[in-house]
Design an enzyme around this catalytic site. Structure first.
Site, PDB file in Angstrom:
ATOM      1  N   ASN A   1     -22.633   7.510 -33.401  1.00 33.70           N
ATOM      2  CA  ASN A   1     -22.831   6.070 -33.432  1.00 33.70           C
ATOM      3  C   ASN A   1     -21.862   5.431 -34.423  1.00 33.70           C
ATOM      4  O   ASN A   1     -21.392   6.073 -35.372  1.00 33.70           O
ATOM      5  CB  ASN A   1     -24.275   5.746 -33.832  1.00 33.70           C
ATOM      6  CG  ASN A   1     -24.609   4.284 -33.592  1.00 33.70           C
ATOM      7  OD1 ASN A   1     -24.117   3.686 -32.649  1.00 33.70           O
ATOM      8  ND2 ASN A   1     -25.449   3.721 -34.443  1.00 33.70           N
TER       9      ASN A   1
ATOM     10  N   ASP B   1     -21.113   0.420 -26.242  1.00 35.21           N
ATOM     11  CA  ASP B   1     -22.404  -0.157 -26.618  1.00 35.21           C
ATOM     12  C   ASP B   1     -22.478  -1.659 -26.347  1.00 35.21           C
ATOM     13  O   ASP B   1     -23.576  -2.221 -26.273  1.00 35.21           O
ATOM     14  CB  ASP B   1     -22.668   0.058 -28.114  1.00 35.21           C
ATOM     15  CG  ASP B   1     -22.714   1.529 -28.509  1.00 35.21           C
ATOM     16  OD1 ASP B   1     -22.672   2.394 -27.605  1.00 35.21           O
ATOM     17  OD2 ASP B   1     -22.792   1.804 -29.716  1.00 35.21           O
TER      18      ASP B   1
ATOM     19  N   ASP C   1       0.824  -1.201   0.000  1.00 35.29           N
ATOM     20  CA  ASP C   1       0.000   0.000   0.000  1.00 35.29           C
ATOM     21  C   ASP C   1       0.860   1.252   0.000  1.00 35.29           C
ATOM     22  O   ASP C   1       1.958   1.260  -0.551  1.00 35.29           O
ATOM     23  CB  ASP C   1      -0.921  -0.036   1.231  1.00 35.29           C
ATOM     24  CG  ASP C   1      -2.278   0.579   0.974  1.00 35.29           C
ATOM     25  OD1 ASP C   1      -2.343   1.809   0.845  1.00 35.29           O
ATOM     26  OD2 ASP C   1      -3.268  -0.165   0.888  1.00 35.29           O
TER      27      ASP C   1
ATOM     28  N   ASP D   1      -1.574   0.937  18.226  1.00 35.05           N
ATOM     29  CA  ASP D   1      -2.580  -0.105  18.071  1.00 35.05           C
ATOM     30  C   ASP D   1      -2.175  -1.165  17.047  1.00 35.05           C
ATOM     31  O   ASP D   1      -2.921  -2.101  16.793  1.00 35.05           O
ATOM     32  CB  ASP D   1      -3.920   0.510  17.650  1.00 35.05           C
ATOM     33  CG  ASP D   1      -5.115  -0.272  18.185  1.00 35.05           C
ATOM     34  OD1 ASP D   1      -4.936  -1.095  19.103  1.00 35.05           O
ATOM     35  OD2 ASP D   1      -6.230  -0.070  17.668  1.00 35.05           O
TER      36      ASP D   1
ATOM     37  N   ASP E   1     -24.860  -5.374 -29.320  1.00 39.06           N
ATOM     38  CA  ASP E   1     -24.776  -3.918 -29.383  1.00 39.06           C
ATOM     39  C   ASP E   1     -26.089  -3.354 -28.832  1.00 39.06           C
ATOM     40  O   ASP E   1     -27.167  -3.671 -29.329  1.00 39.06           O
ATOM     41  CB  ASP E   1     -24.563  -3.467 -30.829  1.00 39.06           C
ATOM     42  CG  ASP E   1     -24.319  -1.969 -30.955  1.00 39.06           C
ATOM     43  OD1 ASP E   1     -25.068  -1.189 -30.340  1.00 39.06           O
ATOM     44  OD2 ASP E   1     -23.390  -1.581 -31.687  1.00 39.06           O
TER      45      ASP E   1
ATOM     46  N   ASN F   1      -7.658  11.961   9.787  1.00 38.74           N
ATOM     47  CA  ASN F   1      -8.251  12.646  10.929  1.00 38.74           C
ATOM     48  C   ASN F   1      -7.295  13.746  11.387  1.00 38.74           C
ATOM     49  O   ASN F   1      -6.248  13.471  11.978  1.00 38.74           O
ATOM     50  CB  ASN F   1      -8.509  11.646  12.056  1.00 38.74           C
ATOM     51  CG  ASN F   1      -9.195  12.274  13.254  1.00 38.74           C
ATOM     52  OD1 ASN F   1      -9.463  13.469  13.293  1.00 38.74           O
ATOM     53  ND2 ASN F   1      -9.480  11.449  14.257  1.00 38.74           N
TER      54      ASN F   1
ATOM     55  N   HIS G   1      -3.493   5.770   4.181  1.00 36.11           N
ATOM     56  CA  HIS G   1      -4.316   4.725   3.572  1.00 36.11           C
ATOM     57  C   HIS G   1      -3.856   3.342   4.010  1.00 36.11           C
ATOM     58  O   HIS G   1      -4.652   2.507   4.477  1.00 36.11           O
ATOM     59  CB  HIS G   1      -4.265   4.869   2.046  1.00 36.11           C
ATOM     60  CG  HIS G   1      -5.174   3.970   1.294  1.00 36.11           C
ATOM     61  ND1 HIS G   1      -4.821   2.676   0.932  1.00 36.11           N
ATOM     62  CD2 HIS G   1      -6.424   4.172   0.794  1.00 36.11           C
ATOM     63  CE1 HIS G   1      -5.816   2.127   0.243  1.00 36.11           C
ATOM     64  NE2 HIS G   1      -6.804   3.007   0.151  1.00 36.11           N
TER      65      HIS G   1
ATOM     66  N   SER H   1     -11.029  -0.463  -1.066  1.00 39.44           N
ATOM     67  CA  SER H   1      -9.794  -0.476  -0.271  1.00 39.44           C
ATOM     68  C   SER H   1     -10.053  -0.953   1.149  1.00 39.44           C
ATOM     69  O   SER H   1      -9.130  -1.398   1.833  1.00 39.44           O
ATOM     70  CB  SER H   1      -9.177   0.926  -0.217  1.00 39.44           C
ATOM     71  OG  SER H   1      -8.586   1.269  -1.440  1.00 39.44           O
TER      72      SER H   1
END
EC number: 3.4.21.-
Length: 601
Positions: free
Chosen positions: A584, A505, A82, A91, A560, A326, A116, A355
């Protein structure tokens, strides 16, 4: 089956009663910390997670039995690949073992400047019963971390994904048996070309296969991968500038008729058998608003919403109020900003995304492995598949209404609701085989002594078609191939070569010999223009056929679904709003050829 109500009830009754005396009536985990009562993914009693609204009671990982029995990941090491991990966090530090690496400076401290990876590590294995924060899903598991997202060289990939500096196999007890990858990409066009010829992709595939099957004296390891966060829109970079990519139809922005705007099967790393891909659930037990989905999703797991109006994850954050998620100041999440329950801002209530779903799954896998460490990785995956819970059972899938090329009103079952395949497994493109169910998987692990038979992988079996794909027509292009080898399917890979100038499509379906229909690429996927005409050796994965037999006729169908009424838009505040795929396709598409590869036993 709800084993926790009737298995070994007598032996744990006294311990349970004693534990409950010291816990709040809202949540009855054996050991509690100050923030555990808001960790709805562990035991959902309708908490808010410090947000403005509550979830739905019972929509959680179902770990009561494992909690009472003390089955919590002991002896299993999880690698967090990560942004890094603050391994000295109070902790986390007692669960950190040797093996972390700073991939920038070579030290053993994988500095995390974002938060993260630290939050991910907390979801997996934050310590329990230490009067700090909350706890992890597997609070007795071991942790190591890598700041891979800051240094993504081939060498860094190998080190973080299990191939050590001396290129040895993973056989030590402190080596990881679970690898968490809470990262990914959102390509704005198919990744075309034969990936087996790409040296890096081929190396990564080889390493993951070897470690999955052969590490730890043959017991192997499991790679967990987040599906992505691009259900409604995504971002891409054009000439170094970030653009928002979004759907547009019926004069409405973000209108994709309920279909995922980005399919998880577009990302190459999500299409490999060796990654267990996970979608995200919110606290109401439904698909999180952002979660990418597809036939390659194996399981779903709690990931939460954004922690403001609806609950996110309560987990570890970088220490201090000056860094991480935080920080000092006001916030809609009442945990944040230096609150009474967390004055030093060491924890967060806004971690979310696939995640978060991935580490909750990684913690679940560590828990199941610790119940029976002798089980090999594929058998553990199988136990998770057989015990997965049919979440959001009333979800009926997505029906797409469109006008044919001749002006006829058509209706297409674009994403089926829950289906039960021929082997009895439930499947939904949003949720895979279902939600992670720790207690039932743990119970099965305790009484499982036989592993799955050896994995067999067929060669790619190709078929040339050259069939026309008519514009805006349910007839589509169709082709059938016969597979002679009879395996019990664990996964199926599809490779396609298709010419088409408006890939958004197209819907691509694969039907098994048993008649199970899997939508491996959903219609209205948000590709940008300039995709070089279509798919070239594009690989997609499906778990829809889990447990079925491979022998017989397999059928592909390419449809399609649009005569040009929808568009893809790109937006940058400094550059403006632009349309792509606005015209298109002038010519019908062509299904040139396709190939199948079966993984099974």
């Amino acid at each position: 089956m709800n084993y926790k109500k009737n298995i070994l009830a007598v032996s744990i009754l006294a311990a349970t009663c004693a534990a409950n005396a010291n816990t709040s009536p809202e949540q009855n985990l054996v050991k509690r910390d100050p923030l555990t009562f808001q960790q709805w993914h562990l035991q959902n009693t309708g908490q808010t997670g410090f947000s403005l609204s509550s979830g739905s009671a019972g929509e959680d990982l179902n770990l009561d039995f494992a909690d009472r029995m003390g089955i919590k990941g002991r002896g299993i090491t999880v690698s967090v690949i990560d942004t890094g991990v603050e391994i000295s966090h109070p902790d986390l530090k007692n669960n950190v073992v040797a093996g972390s690496k700073n991939l920038i400076d070579g030290s053993d401290y994988p500095v995390d400047t974002h938060g993260h990876g630290t939050a991910v590590a907390g979801l997996i294995a934050a310590e329990e019963g230490n009067n700090l924060g909350g706890r992890g899903v597997a609070p007795y598991a071991n942790l190591i971390g890598f700041n891979f997202l800051s240094e993504q060289s081939v060498e860094s990939w190998m080190l973080s994904h299990g191939l050590g500096e001396d290129f040895r196999a993973l056989d030590r007890f402190t080596d990881p048996r679970v690898f968490n990858q809470s990262y990914g990409s959102t390509p704005s066009a198919p990744v075309n070309g034969d990936l087996s010829l790409d040296p890096r992709f081929a190396l990564e595939e080889t390493v993951m296969q070897d470690i999955t099957l052969n590490s730890h004296w043959g017991r192997g390891s499991i790679y967990v991968k987040s599906a992505g966060n691009s259900f409604a829109s995504y971002s891409t970079y054009i000439q170094g500038q970030r653009f928002l990519v979004l759907p547009y139809e019926g004069n409405a922005f973000f209108n994709n008729q309920g279909l995922p705007f980005h399919n998880a099967n577009i990302t190459p790393s999500n299409t490999t058998f060796w990654n267990l891909v996970v979608s995200s659930l919110n606290a109401e037990g439904k698909l999180a608003s952002y979660s990418s989905v597809g036939s390659n999703v194996f399981l779903s797991s709690p990931g939460g919403e954004y922690g403001q109006d609806k609950p996110a994850m309560v987990t570890v954050d970088l220490t201090g109020c000056e860094q991480g998620m935080n920080v000092s100041g006001t916030h809609k999440n009442s945990l944040h900003g230096g609150s009474e329950v967390d004055p030093n801002c060491d924890f967060t209530g806004v971690m979310n995304g696939t995640s978060s779903a991935a580490p909750n799954t990684a913690g679940a896998i560590a828990t199941v492995m610790s119940a029976n460490p002798g089980l090999d990785a594929r058998t553990v995956r199988h136990l998770l598949a057989t015990t997965a819970r049919k979440v959001d059972p009333q979800h009926n899938g997505v029906n797409l209404n469109f006008e044919s090329a001749t002006g006829e009103a058509l209706s297409y079952d674009a994403i089926p609701g829950w289906q039960t395949n021929a082997a009895g497994y439930n499947f939904h493109n949003f949720y895979g085989l279902g939600a992670v169910n720790i207690d039932d998987a743990v119970y099965k692990a305790l009484f499982t002594s036989v592993s799955l038979p050896e994995l067999q992988i067929t060669d790619w079996q190709p078929t040339t078609v050259n069939a026309t794909i008519p514009d805006a027509d349910l007839t589509g292009a169709q082709s059938t191939m016969a597979v002679a080898q009879n395996l019990t399917v664990e996964a199926v890979q599809l490779k396609v070569n298709i010419d088409h100038t408006r890939l958004r499509d197209l819907a691509i379906e694969l039907t098994s010999p048993s008649g199970t229909r899997s939508v491996v690429m959903s219609a209205r996927t948000g590709f940008l223009g300039g995709t070089d005409g279509g798919y070239t050796d594009a690989i997609m994965l499906s778990h829809h056929f889990y447990g079925e037999q491979s022998q017989g006729d397999w059928t592909i169908k390419v449809i399609d679904t649009d005569k040009g009424s929808s568009q893809t838009l790109i937006y940058n505040a400094g550059v403006g709003l632009f349309g792509t795929n606005s015209s298109n396709n002038a010519d019908a598409g062509l299904l040139k050829d396709w190939s199948l590869r079966i993984y099974g036993h």
